[in-house]
Structures are given as C-alpha cells and as structure tokens.
Design a protein around this motif. Structure first.
Motif, PDB file in Angstrom:
ATOM      1  N   LEU A  82       0.817  -1.215   0.000  1.00 48.26           N
ATOM      2  CA  LEU A  82       0.000   0.000   0.000  1.00 48.26           C
ATOM      3  C   LEU A  82       0.848   1.260   0.000  1.00 48.26           C
ATOM      4  CD1 LEU A  82      -2.775  -0.932   2.586  1.00 48.26           C
ATOM      5  CD2 LEU A  82      -3.070  -0.582   0.124  1.00 48.26           C
ATOM      6  N   LEU A  83       2.102   1.169   0.423  1.00 44.49           N
ATOM      7  CA  LEU A  83       2.947   2.343   0.595  1.00 44.49           C
ATOM      8  C   LEU A  83       3.121   3.167  -0.664  1.00 44.49           C
ATOM      9  CD1 LEU A  83       4.662   4.010   2.485  1.00 44.49           C
ATOM     10  CD2 LEU A  83       6.603   2.504   1.983  1.00 44.49           C
ATOM     11  N   PRO A  84       3.396   2.581  -1.863  1.00 42.63           N
ATOM     12  CA  PRO A  84       3.575   3.417  -3.061  1.00 42.63           C
ATOM     13  C   PRO A  84       2.368   4.274  -3.371  1.00 42.63           C
ATOM     14  CG  PRO A  84       4.377   1.195  -3.433  1.00 42.63           C
ATOM     15  CD  PRO A  84       3.678   1.184  -2.119  1.00 42.63           C
ATOM     16  N   ALA A  85       1.163   3.725  -3.174  1.00 37.07           N
ATOM     17  CA  ALA A  85      -0.043   4.506  -3.473  1.00 37.07           C
ATOM     18  C   ALA A  85      -0.162   5.690  -2.534  1.00 37.07           C
ATOM     19  CB  ALA A  85      -1.274   3.603  -3.366  1.00 37.07           C
ATOM     20  N   VAL A  86       0.196   5.500  -1.262  1.00 40.92           N
ATOM     21  CA  VAL A  86       0.104   6.597  -0.298  1.00 40.92           C
ATOM     22  C   VAL A  86       1.114   7.677  -0.629  1.00 40.92           C
ATOM     23  CG1 VAL A  86       0.392   7.185   2.126  1.00 40.92           C
ATOM     24  CG2 VAL A  86      -0.778   5.078   1.507  1.00 40.92           C
ATOM     25  N   VAL A  87       2.344   7.261  -0.981  1.00 41.76           N
ATOM     26  CA  VAL A  87       3.385   8.228  -1.314  1.00 41.76           C
ATOM     27  C   VAL A  87       3.006   9.018  -2.559  1.00 41.76           C
ATOM     28  CG1 VAL A  87       5.769   8.474  -2.056  1.00 41.76           C
ATOM     29  CG2 VAL A  87       5.209   6.909  -0.193  1.00 41.76           C
ATOM     30  N   GLN A  88       2.492   8.307  -3.577  1.00 43.20           N
ATOM     31  CA  GLN A  88       2.163   8.967  -4.833  1.00 43.20           C
ATOM     32  C   GLN A  88       0.950   9.882  -4.693  1.00 43.20           C
ATOM     33  OE1 GLN A  88       1.673   5.836  -7.689  1.00 43.20           O
ATOM     34  NE2 GLN A  88       3.771   5.123  -7.491  1.00 43.20           N
ATOM     35  N   ALA A  89       0.145   9.673  -3.644  1.00 37.41           N
ATOM     36  CA  ALA A  89      -1.093  10.436  -3.511  1.00 37.41           C
ATOM     37  C   ALA A  89      -0.843  11.914  -3.273  1.00 37.41           C
ATOM     38  CB  ALA A  89      -1.940   9.857  -2.383  1.00 37.41           C
ATOM     39  N   ALA A  90       0.382  12.303  -2.856  1.00 44.08           N
ATOM     40  CA  ALA A  90       0.688  13.712  -2.675  1.00 44.08           C
ATOM     41  C   ALA A  90       0.632  14.460  -3.994  1.00 44.08           C
ATOM     42  CB  ALA A  90       2.064  13.869  -2.032  1.00 44.08           C
ATOM     43  N   GLU A  91       0.850  13.751  -5.087  1.00 43.67           N
ATOM     44  CA  GLU A  91       0.712  14.324  -6.424  1.00 43.67           C
ATOM     45  C   GLU A  91      -0.109  13.357  -7.261  1.00 43.67           C
ATOM     46  OE1 GLU A  91       3.761  16.725  -8.844  1.00 43.67           O
ATOM     47  OE2 GLU A  91       3.949  14.681  -9.596  1.00 43.67           O
ATOM     48  N   LEU A  92      -1.117  13.870  -7.909  1.00 48.04           N
ATOM     49  CA  LEU A  92      -2.038  13.050  -8.681  1.00 48.04           C
ATOM     50  C   LEU A  92      -2.021  13.517 -10.131  1.00 48.04           C
ATOM     51  CD1 LEU A  92      -4.196  10.801  -7.900  1.00 48.04           C
ATOM     52  CD2 LEU A  92      -5.880  12.629  -8.092  1.00 48.04           C
ATOM     53  N   LYS A  93      -1.772  12.594 -11.038  1.00 51.83           N
ATOM     54  CA  LYS A  93      -1.780  12.917 -12.459  1.00 51.83           C
ATOM     55  C   LYS A  93      -3.115  12.479 -13.061  1.00 51.83           C
ATOM     56  CE  LYS A  93       0.800  12.350 -16.799  1.00 51.83           C
ATOM     57  NZ  LYS A  93       1.977  11.705 -17.461  1.00 51.83           N
ATOM     58  N   LEU A  94      -3.904  13.447 -13.501  1.00 51.53           N
ATOM     59  CA  LEU A  94      -5.190  13.187 -14.116  1.00 51.53           C
ATOM     60  C   LEU A  94      -5.089  13.414 -15.622  1.00 51.53           C
ATOM     61  CD1 LEU A  94      -7.670  14.947 -11.648  1.00 51.53           C
ATOM     62  CD2 LEU A  94      -6.754  12.616 -11.559  1.00 51.53           C
ATOM     63  N   ALA A  95      -5.785  12.580 -16.378  1.00 58.83           N
ATOM     64  CA  ALA A  95      -5.735  12.681 -17.838  1.00 58.83           C
ATOM     65  C   ALA A  95      -7.110  12.433 -18.422  1.00 58.83           C
ATOM     66  CB  ALA A  95      -4.733  11.677 -18.409  1.00 58.83           C
ATOM     67  N   THR A  96      -7.307  12.924 -19.636  1.00 60.43           N
ATOM     68  CA  THR A  96      -8.507  12.625 -20.406  1.00 60.43           C
ATOM     69  C   THR A  96      -8.095  12.182 -21.791  1.00 60.43           C
ATOM     70  OG1 THR A  96     -10.628  13.484 -21.219  1.00 60.43           O
ATOM     71  CG2 THR A  96      -8.814  15.056 -21.094  1.00 60.43           C
ATOM     72  N   TRP A  97      -8.840  11.206 -22.331  1.00 61.10           N
ATOM     73  CA  TRP A  97      -8.440  10.618 -23.617  1.00 61.10           C
ATOM     74  C   TRP A  97      -9.665  10.046 -24.319  1.00 61.10           C
ATOM     75  CZ3 TRP A  97      -4.310   6.136 -24.111  1.00 61.10           C
ATOM     76  CH2 TRP A  97      -3.858   6.086 -25.442  1.00 61.10           C
ATOM     77  N   ASN A  98      -9.966  10.581 -25.481  1.00 60.33           N
ATOM     78  CA  ASN A  98     -11.012  10.038 -26.348  1.00 60.33           C
ATOM     79  C   ASN A  98     -10.366   8.992 -27.248  1.00 60.33           C
ATOM     80  OD1 ASN A  98     -12.832   9.557 -28.511  1.00 60.33           O
ATOM     81  ND2 ASN A  98     -13.833  11.528 -28.180  1.00 60.33           N
ATOM     82  N   LEU A  99     -10.784   7.737 -27.099  1.00 63.64           N
ATOM     83  CA  LEU A  99     -10.155   6.616 -27.810  1.00 63.64           C
ATOM     84  C   LEU A  99     -10.854   6.274 -29.122  1.00 63.64           C
ATOM     85  CD1 LEU A  99      -9.370   4.725 -24.571  1.00 63.64           C
ATOM     86  CD2 LEU A  99      -7.661   5.240 -26.310  1.00 63.64           C
ATOM     87  N   GLU A 100     -11.776   7.063 -29.541  1.00 67.38           N
ATOM     88  CA  GLU A 100     -12.432   7.033 -30.860  1.00 67.38           C
ATOM     89  C   GLU A 100     -12.865   5.637 -31.307  1.00 67.38           C
ATOM     90  OE1 GLU A 100     -12.046   8.845 -35.369  1.00 67.38           O
ATOM     91  OE2 GLU A 100     -10.228   8.376 -34.276  1.00 67.38           O
ATOM     92  N   TRP A 101     -14.103   5.305 -30.986  1.00 72.91           N
ATOM     93  CA  TRP A 101     -14.715   4.055 -31.446  1.00 72.91           C
ATOM     94  C   TRP A 101     -13.877   2.835 -31.080  1.00 72.91           C
ATOM     95  CZ3 TRP A 101     -19.640   4.267 -32.568  1.00 72.91           C
ATOM     96  CH2 TRP A 101     -20.181   5.423 -33.129  1.00 72.91           C
ATOM     97  N   LEU A 102     -13.478   2.762 -29.822  1.00 70.41           N
ATOM     98  CA  LEU A 102     -12.750   1.580 -29.351  1.00 70.41           C
ATOM     99  C   LEU A 102     -13.777   0.480 -29.073  1.00 70.41           C
ATOM    100  CD1 LEU A 102     -10.001   0.382 -28.532  1.00 70.41           C
ATOM    101  CD2 LEU A 102     -10.490   1.132 -26.197  1.00 70.41           C
TER     102      LEU A 102
END
Length: 284
Positions: free
Chosen positions: A10-30
């Motif tokens: 669980l430790l990596p998720a807690v450490v990484q939670a201080a910075e969160l990378k959010l993205a959006t992506w339209n995958l076009e008719w997947l």
C-alpha cells in the motif's frame, strides 16, 4: 509478516497520492464489433489488434493515476488499453457503443456514483447521447469528486446563444445537468474535477464557459493554450477544477502526449484525440 507485506504494497499509493496525475483521452470508437455492425456508422473502421497494442503502449507512457476516457465499448475494451494488473475500470451503464468511464490506478480507493444521465437528452432516440461517469476518489487527504463527459459534437466554435444549428441547441441543453452537478459539489464543499471531450473551444468570451462558471468558479488547465495533437489546433478536451481543487491543479504541468505516428492513415487507425494530462498537488 503478511500484515507487513500488505502495508508495503500500500505504501507506493500513499506516497504517490501527494501528487495526482489526471488525464482525459477520447479513444475514438474503441470496440470489438466488426465493420458493418448495425451499432456502428458505416464509415467506422474498428481498430486492429496491433493498433490496440499501440494505444496500450501509449497508455503506459502516459502513466496517469486516473484517466477519464471516452468512446469505449464497455469495460472489457477499456481493459485492453488499461490492463487490470495496473488499473481498475469504471464505465457508465449506457447502452451505447461510445461510453465514458475511468481507469483508476490500483491502490487508489474510489467509489462509483450514479451516472450523470441527464446529459443523455434523448434516451429514446436511436442515436443516444452519452451519460457522464462519476466517481469519488478517497485519498489520504480527503475526497476528490471526478466527472468524465463526452458532450455533443458539432458546435465547436459557434456563438452558443445565437446559433440555430441543432448541435448547438443540444450542447446548450447539456449545460443544465452540468451546472446542477457543479452546484451540488459546491453545496457539499467537495473539491471536484470535470474531464473529457467537451467538443467546445472555450477561450475568449465563450458563453459555454461563462455558463459553466455560474454555479461555482472554475479553473481550466487548457485556458489560452493550443494543442499540438495531429498538427495543432484549439483544445476541445479539457480538465477543469472546482472548489479546493482549483488551488491543487498545476496548470503549468499541462501535457499532451503526441503520437510518434504521423499522417491521416495513422490518425484513422489510432484516434483523432491525444491524451491530455495535468498534475494536482494534494493536501496532506
């Protein structure tokens, strides 16, 4: 020993939670549906396995904590891009091919909320619109509410209040459920982010952007910027923060993952949208 191992996992998720990378992506008719399927327009060419593999490679390069995706035909197709050993998938319950959803990195707890079904203005029509996917991230510093959308195409730059185009009338009507969702988040005092394909340029004195800001002040990572995707142009894929999340969003971290492949044929084979991402610094 088992308890210690669980804590270490669980430790990596807690450490990484201080910075969160959010993205959006339209995958076009997947979709796995074959060409000619009655659910697909006649001009849609489903992606080949090698094209899906390329997109999965780009998803690995993107390495986002959460991806709001659009135009995906169910969770099984989403898992081909965002593998289940790394991501948990949530998709709307729409009975359409072009569904919205989220891929959330494993180790980040979240709860799925009811779809924002009000965005589908014509539920009885053959060509239905898409609901919004709605989740709440349960982070060490508190909650963050996320909404993934794919709004009506065809009114990218028209004057929203003056145009008589049917697409613009539909986009105008989609404002009300979005405003209602934003107003609810403000009333709750919960930080929130809207992400997705808005099919709208919002720079300048845009009436759509002004209307979105009526229930609560918002910050848009793409404001005043152009996208380098497939030769460049205005952004229609946006990441918008509200509430306390406005202060968390690092607008200068906005990135567009441009494909190595070039040319119209690759644009058709992959997707006409590039992943757009931004980082958020979260409170302790």
């Amino acid at each position: 020993m088992r308890i210690l191992l669980a804590l270490l996992l669980l430790l990596p998720a807690v450490v990484q939670a201080a910075e969160l990378k959010l993205a959006t992506w339209n995958l076009e008719w997947l979709t796995a549906r074959p060409a000619g399927d009655p659910a697909l327009p006649a001009d849609v060419r489903p992606k080949q396995p090698e094209d899906v593999a390329r997109l999965r490679g780009y998803a690995e390069t993107l390495a986002a904590d959460v991806v709001a995706f659009q135009e995906v035909d169910g969770p099984e197709m989403a898992a081909r891009i965002f593998p289940p050993d790394r991501y948990v998938i949530h998709v709307t319950g729409d009975r359409v091919v072009q569904r919205t959803g989220f891929a959330v990195r494993k180790g980040i707890a979240f709860a799925a909320n009811p779809d924002l079904a009000g965005l589908d203005l014509y539920p009885q029509a053959r060509n239905r619109l898409r609901s919004g996917a709605d989740v709440t991230l349960q982070l060490p510093g508190g909650m963050l509410r996320l909404l993934a959308v794919h709004l009506k195409t065809g009114c990218r730059e028209d004057r929203l209040t003056a145009s008589d185009r049917p697409a613009c009338a539909t986009l105008r009507a989609q404002l009300a459920p979005l405003q209602g969702w934003i107003a609810q988040r403000r009333a709750e005092g919960v930080p929130f982010v809207l992400m997705g394909d808005f099919n709208r340029w919002m720079d300048g004195r845009d009436a759509f952007w002004a209307a979105l800001n009526q229930p609560a002040p918002l910050a848009r990572a793409t404001a005043g910027k152009s996208s380098p995707c497939w030769g460049g142009g205005g952004f229609i894929d946006h990441i918008i923060a509200g509430g306390a999340a406005r202060g968390w969003m690092q607008a200068d971290s906005l990135r567009v993952l441009v494909f190595r492949e070039t040319g119209i044929e690759w644009k058709r084979r992959l997707t006409d949208h590039c992943p757009v991402s931004v980082r958020f610094h979260l409170p302790d």
